[in-house]
Design a protein around this motif. Structure first.
Motif, mmCIF file in Angstrom:
data_model
loop_
_atom_site.group_PDB
_atom_site.id
_atom_site.type_symbol
_atom_site.label_atom_id
_atom_site.label_comp_id
_atom_site.label_asym_id
_atom_site.label_seq_id
_atom_site.Cartn_x
_atom_site.Cartn_y
_atom_site.Cartn_z
ATOM 1 N N GLU A 65 41.627 37.762 38.417
ATOM 2 C CA GLU A 65 40.626 36.972 39.133
ATOM 3 C C GLU A 65 41.219 35.654 39.615
ATOM 4 O OE1 GLU A 65 36.670 36.540 37.365
ATOM 5 O OE2 GLU A 65 37.307 38.089 35.938
ATOM 6 N N LEU A 66 42.000 35.022 38.752
ATOM 7 C CA LEU A 66 42.629 33.758 39.123
ATOM 8 C C LEU A 66 43.635 33.969 40.253
ATOM 9 C CD1 LEU A 66 42.882 30.758 38.655
ATOM 10 C CD2 LEU A 66 44.515 31.251 36.804
ATOM 11 N N GLU A 67 44.388 35.050 40.201
ATOM 12 C CA GLU A 67 45.357 35.345 41.261
ATOM 13 C C GLU A 67 44.650 35.593 42.581
ATOM 14 O OE1 GLU A 67 48.522 35.576 43.478
ATOM 15 O OE2 GLU A 67 48.522 34.911 41.397
ATOM 16 N N ARG A 68 43.537 36.323 42.566
ATOM 17 C CA ARG A 68 42.762 36.555 43.781
ATOM 18 C C ARG A 68 42.247 35.229 44.338
ATOM 19 N NH1 ARG A 68 37.880 35.906 44.732
ATOM 20 N NH2 ARG A 68 37.264 35.920 42.556
ATOM 21 N N PHE A 69 41.745 34.375 43.456
ATOM 22 C CA PHE A 69 41.246 33.066 43.863
ATOM 23 C C PHE A 69 42.358 32.249 44.539
ATOM 24 C CE2 PHE A 69 40.786 28.561 42.878
ATOM 25 C CZ PHE A 69 39.567 28.286 43.469
ATOM 26 N N ARG A 70 43.512 32.181 43.891
ATOM 27 C CA ARG A 70 44.636 31.410 44.457
ATOM 28 C C ARG A 70 45.101 32.000 45.787
ATOM 29 N NH1 ARG A 70 47.645 30.541 38.716
ATOM 30 N NH2 ARG A 70 46.828 28.465 38.285
ATOM 31 N N ARG A 71 45.152 33.320 45.883
ATOM 32 C CA ARG A 71 45.584 33.991 47.118
ATOM 33 C C ARG A 71 44.600 33.692 48.247
ATOM 34 N NH1 ARG A 71 45.819 38.832 45.175
ATOM 35 N NH2 ARG A 71 43.732 39.400 45.875
ATOM 36 N N ASP A 72 43.306 33.823 47.969
ATOM 37 C CA ASP A 72 42.301 33.527 48.992
ATOM 38 C C ASP A 72 42.372 32.071 49.437
ATOM 39 O OD1 ASP A 72 41.418 36.123 48.838
ATOM 40 O OD2 ASP A 72 39.551 35.651 47.767
ATOM 41 N N PHE A 73 42.559 31.187 48.477
ATOM 42 C CA PHE A 73 42.636 29.761 48.817
ATOM 43 C C PHE A 73 43.847 29.483 49.715
ATOM 44 C CE2 PHE A 73 43.742 25.303 48.109
ATOM 45 C CZ PHE A 73 42.525 24.702 48.408
ATOM 46 N N ALA A 74 44.986 30.068 49.376
ATOM 47 C CA ALA A 74 46.205 29.856 50.163
ATOM 48 C C ALA A 74 46.077 30.462 51.569
ATOM 49 C CB ALA A 74 47.406 30.459 49.437
ATOM 50 N N ARG A 75 45.468 31.623 51.661
ATOM 51 C CA ARG A 75 45.388 32.327 52.943
ATOM 52 C C ARG A 75 44.247 31.825 53.824
ATOM 53 N NH1 ARG A 75 44.166 38.453 52.578
ATOM 54 N NH2 ARG A 75 44.167 37.628 50.493
#
Length: 146
Positions: free
Chosen positions: A105-115
């Motif tokens: 979940e944290l990785e998805r959050f960070r990926r969405d934020f970066a993209r």
């Protein structure tokens, strides 16, 4: 932010209510965050913790953990929605604990934020008193790149 003291200073500078409540960052790492506050400035007429203070501290624990995990100085973090359940009165100092979300979940959050420049995530927290859970909180937080 590199330390609990840095995070506490940030909270006191940016959210004046944390000063009035006496909020302190007791623990802070990538697995969990613990905020405390004394009962005296957060009590109600029954000499127990005021529900609004309990809600604020639980919300702040999620907000603070997200700041810590994101480590993005240009992000705006806000709460989008929350639910809270008051199970037992808190008759002493307040202690809110928010655990880090699952790694995926944290990785998805960070990926969405970066993209996308924005992302949202659900976080759960509890307020503990007398070795029991007094309050359960769930919130959806949103981070937006400013």
């Amino acid at each position: 932010m590199n330390s609990a003291a840095d995070l506490e200073r940030f909270l006191h500078e940016q959210i004046p209510l944390t000063v009035a409540m006496g909020v302190q960052v007791a623990e802070c790492d990538d697995t969990r965050l613990v905020l405390t506050a004394p009962l005296a400035p957060n009590r109600n007429h029954l000499q127990t913790a005021f529900g609004g203070s309990l809600h604020a501290l639980a919300t702040l624990s999620g907000y603070s953990l997200l700041w810590w995990l994101l480590r993005e100085p240009h992000a705006h973090i806000v709460i989008r929605e929350s639910t809270i359940r008051y199970k037992n009165p808190v008759r002493g100092d307040l202690r809110a604990v928010c655990h880090s979300p699952a790694a995926q979940e944290l990785e998805r959050f960070r990926r969405d934020f970066a993209r996308k420049g924005k992302a949202r995530i659900s976080l759960d927290a509890v307020v503990e008193y007398d070795d029991e859970i007094a309050v359960r909180f769930s919130g959806v937080f949103v981070a937006i790149n400013s």
